[in-house]
Design an enzyme around this catalytic site. Structure first.
Site, short mmCIF file in Angstrom:
data_model
loop_
_atom_site.label_atom_id
_atom_site.label_comp_id
_atom_site.label_asym_id
_atom_site.label_seq_id
_atom_site.Cartn_x
_atom_site.Cartn_y
_atom_site.Cartn_z
N GLU A 1 0.82 -1.22 0.00
CA GLU A 1 0.00 0.00 0.00
C GLU A 1 0.86 1.27 0.00
O GLU A 1 1.64 1.50 0.94
CB GLU A 1 -0.94 0.02 1.22
CG GLU A 1 -1.89 1.19 1.17
CD GLU A 1 -2.99 1.16 2.23
OE1 GLU A 1 -3.22 0.09 2.81
OE2 GLU A 1 -3.60 2.22 2.46
N LYS B 1 -7.74 -0.36 11.20
CA LYS B 1 -7.11 -0.84 9.96
C LYS B 1 -5.85 0.00 9.69
O LYS B 1 -4.82 -0.53 9.26
CB LYS B 1 -8.12 -0.74 8.81
CG LYS B 1 -7.64 -1.35 7.50
CD LYS B 1 -6.82 -0.42 6.63
CE LYS B 1 -6.38 -1.10 5.34
NZ LYS B 1 -5.49 -0.23 4.53
N ASP C 1 3.61 -14.41 11.75
CA ASP C 1 2.30 -14.84 11.26
C ASP C 1 1.30 -13.67 11.35
O ASP C 1 0.81 -13.35 12.44
CB ASP C 1 1.86 -16.03 12.13
CG ASP C 1 0.57 -16.66 11.69
OD1 ASP C 1 -0.25 -15.97 11.05
OD2 ASP C 1 0.35 -17.84 12.00
N HIS D 1 -2.21 10.86 0.20
CA HIS D 1 -2.36 9.47 -0.23
C HIS D 1 -2.35 9.36 -1.75
O HIS D 1 -1.64 8.56 -2.31
CB HIS D 1 -3.67 8.93 0.34
CG HIS D 1 -3.82 7.45 0.18
ND1 HIS D 1 -3.14 6.57 1.00
CD2 HIS D 1 -4.52 6.72 -0.68
CE1 HIS D 1 -3.45 5.35 0.63
NE2 HIS D 1 -4.28 5.39 -0.39
P1 NDP Z 1 8.35 -23.61 15.96
O1 NDP Z 1 7.48 -24.78 15.93
O2 NDP Z 1 9.31 -23.45 14.85
O3 NDP Z 1 9.09 -23.66 17.37
C1 NDP Z 1 10.09 -22.80 17.75
C2 NDP Z 1 11.27 -23.63 18.15
O4 NDP Z 1 12.43 -22.82 18.13
C3 NDP Z 1 11.16 -24.12 19.58
O5 NDP Z 1 10.41 -25.27 19.65
C4 NDP Z 1 12.60 -24.31 19.97
O6 NDP Z 1 12.94 -25.64 19.66
C5 NDP Z 1 13.36 -23.39 19.00
N1 NDP Z 1 14.05 -22.32 19.73
C6 NDP Z 1 15.34 -21.97 19.56
N2 NDP Z 1 15.66 -20.95 20.35
C7 NDP Z 1 14.57 -20.64 21.06
C8 NDP Z 1 14.28 -19.65 22.04
N3 NDP Z 1 15.22 -18.79 22.48
N4 NDP Z 1 13.04 -19.58 22.54
C9 NDP Z 1 12.06 -20.40 22.11
N5 NDP Z 1 12.28 -21.38 21.20
C10 NDP Z 1 13.52 -21.49 20.66
O7 NDP Z 1 7.55 -22.26 16.07
P2 NDP Z 1 6.39 -21.85 17.05
O8 NDP Z 1 6.07 -22.87 18.07
O9 NDP Z 1 6.73 -20.48 17.51
O10 NDP Z 1 5.15 -21.79 16.07
C11 NDP Z 1 5.04 -20.74 15.16
C12 NDP Z 1 4.48 -21.28 13.85
O11 NDP Z 1 3.28 -21.97 14.09
C13 NDP Z 1 4.16 -20.17 12.89
O12 NDP Z 1 4.67 -20.53 11.62
C14 NDP Z 1 2.63 -20.17 12.84
O13 NDP Z 1 2.19 -19.73 11.59
C15 NDP Z 1 2.31 -21.61 13.08
N6 NDP Z 1 1.01 -21.97 13.61
C16 NDP Z 1 0.13 -21.03 14.09
C17 NDP Z 1 -1.08 -21.42 14.60
C18 NDP Z 1 -1.97 -20.37 15.16
O14 NDP Z 1 -1.57 -19.21 15.26
N7 NDP Z 1 -3.20 -20.69 15.56
C19 NDP Z 1 -1.49 -22.83 14.65
C20 NDP Z 1 -0.47 -23.72 14.18
C21 NDP Z 1 0.72 -23.30 13.68
P3 NDP Z 1 14.04 -26.42 20.49
O15 NDP Z 1 14.02 -25.91 21.88
O16 NDP Z 1 13.65 -27.82 20.36
O17 NDP Z 1 15.34 -26.09 19.78
#
Ligand code: NDP
Length: 429
Positions: free
Chosen positions: A82, A269, A285, A383
């Site tokens: 936009e 918005k 997201d 705009h």
């Molecule tokens: P991930 O599943 O990628 O999990 C993040 C991973 O990053 C953790 O499990 C952890 O794994 C690792 N990690 C590394 N460093 C850190 C840190 N400092 N703090 C936290 N985690 C860390 O992502 P999310 O669980 O955040 O999920 C986000 C995704 O889910 C987005 O793509 C979203 O679109 C999607 N989604 C959204 C939904 C909704 O909004 N309703 C529903 C379903 C999916 P480890 O500790 O094992 O290394």
């Protein structure tokens, strides 16, 4: 970051902007080689991100300038199609910068997972049982995702809600179990979902009810951020308007958006123009943020303005925006998308909390700019000036023709594609 980088950035060519980024030490000389190509999402990665992938869809990435947030200077990557969003944010940030910038407060980042239970024989007793077993539920949840606990996060608390049967929707009584989870630097959807699905059978056995699902809620009421700014009236003067008048009109416009949902939706918005642009650029997201923010705007039972503009005791204009903002700096597509990596670099590798502060401040800046224009000269002047380029391109202008048609279009009585086509055909005659 060197301040010189900020000057007249919009007047530079694309090549000059990349050079300016190098001289401001935002990117290295090596980064600058083949810059645009490096930021593209390669098909090999895109193909693994979604199903049935066939191509990538481009959206312009620009920089919001002049932001001073919690005493730190930022240039803010914003992805938006936009026109005028980035110009408006940068313009507002410049004024707010002169008044000391934005100050933010970030709540502890807690995500909520929910398990709604139906057919619970005795809801009141079951609620007591759940709360009495909170520690055991938390232990089981944490055992399902030990790595987040190892990092210092994990499940922290249990809450319950009873939602009475509703005849209008023919819905039964629900006992809802909420689990609070600190997902640290992640947005946490997958972490939360893993945990709630793991504890679902245990929660069912404790209550003798049937869990209809286990899922995070995007209504992230425990992950709020507030950005505020304060402006003396002399900074609000516009041609033909005294500062006090602009202040009072901004306050009045906000009051209207607080009481009228028709206005509130448009008002919000405008805020989301900035919020979404940074959320998208950072690889987060957008749908998750949009859903949560709009639910928060309706928390009183009526959809209302997310910002509040008021008059301070000394006559300054005070602005405030509070929104739920569960963004991450890891997870999802963040670590695999080259543009998201670049965004993080430009922002100085912020923590998730800092990213929340940045995004909320952009939202507040966007709102200030929009209402200030609305209550003074109107938004069409600024705009449409910026929209003119898109109209010229839509009419078929290419290369030098784009600027020529744009300039003539700005002087025209009717700024639309038909006029742009007429101007273009005169150029090519
Ligand atoms: P991930 O599943 O990628 O999990 C993040 C991973 O990053 C953790 O499990 C952890 O794994 C690792 N990690 C590394 N460093 C850190 C840190 N400092 N703090 C936290 N985690 C860390 O992502 P999310 O669980 O955040 O999920 C986000 C995704 O889910 C987005 O793509 C979203 O679109 C999607 N989604 C959204 C939904 C909704 O909004 N309703 C529903 C379903 C999916 P480890 O500790 O094992 O290394």
């Amino acid at each position: 970051m060197k301040k010189t980088f900020l000057s007249k950035f919009y007047q530079k060519t694309l090549t000059e902007r990349v050079k300016a980024l190098v001289s401001a030490e935002v990117i290295s000389e090596e980064d600058a080689i083949d810059f645009n190509h490096k930021l593209q999402l390669p098909n090999e990665i895109a193909n693994h991100m979604i199903e049935n992938q066939i191509a990538t869809y481009g959206v312009p990435l620009g920089l919001g300038l002049n932001f001073l947030i919690d005493n730190k200077d930022y240039v803010i990557p914003m992805a938006t199609e936009e026109p005028s969003v980035i110009a408006a944010a940068s313009f507002a940030a410049k004024t707010i910068n002169h008044a000391g910038g934005f100050t933010t407060t970030v709540q502890n980042r807690t995500m909520i997972g929910q398990i709604p239970l139906k057919d619970v024989p005795n809801v009141d007793d079951a609620e007591k049982v759940i709360l009495a077993h909170a520690e055991q539920i938390i232990e089981r949840a944490n055992a399902a995702h030990p790595s987040i606990v190892k990092r210092g996060g994990g499940a922290t608390a249990i809450e319950t809600r009873i939602i009475e049967a509703n005849d209008t929707y023919n819905s039964p009584t629900f006992l809802v179990v909420h689990i609070h989870i600190d997902t640290l630097e992640a947005m946490g959807a997958n972490i939360v979902n893993t945990m709630v699905e793991a504890i679902k059978p245990y929660v069912e056995s404790l209550t003798s009810g049937t869990a209809i699902m286990g899922i995070l809620t995007n209504y992230a009421t425990e992950c709020l951020v507030t950005s505020i700014c304060r402006m003396p009236v002399h900074l609000l003067e516009r041609s033909g308007f005294a500062g006090e008048e602009v202040r009072d009109r901004i306050i009045e416009a906000c009051q209207f958006a607080l009481v009228d949902p028709y206005r509130a939706v448009t008002h919000n918005k405008g805020i989301m123009n900035g919020v979404d642009a940074v959320v998208l650029a950072s690889g987060n997201d957008t749908r998750a943020i949009e859903a949560g923010v709009h639910a928060y705007a309706a928390r009183s039972g009526q959809y209302r303005s997310l910002t509040n503009w008021t008059k301070a005791e000394n006559g300054d204009l005070l602005g405030e925006l509070t929104i739920p903002l569960p963004v991450g700096t890891v997870g999802g597509s963040i670590s695999i998308h080259p543009t998201a990596q670049f965004t993080s670099q430009v922002l100085g590798s912020p923590t998730a909390k800092e990213l929340e502060s940045i995004i909320a401040s952009v939202g507040l800046a966007q709102n200030f700019s929009a209402i200030r224009a609305l209550v003074t000269e109107g938004i069409q002047k600024g705009h449409m000036g910026l929209q003119a380029k898109s109209l010229a391109i839509s009419a078929g202008a290419k290369g030098d023709q784009i600027d020529k048609v744009t300039e003539q279009l700005k002087q025209a009585n009717n700024m639309n594609v038909t006029t742009a086509k007429e101007l273009l055909s005169k150029l090519t005659d």
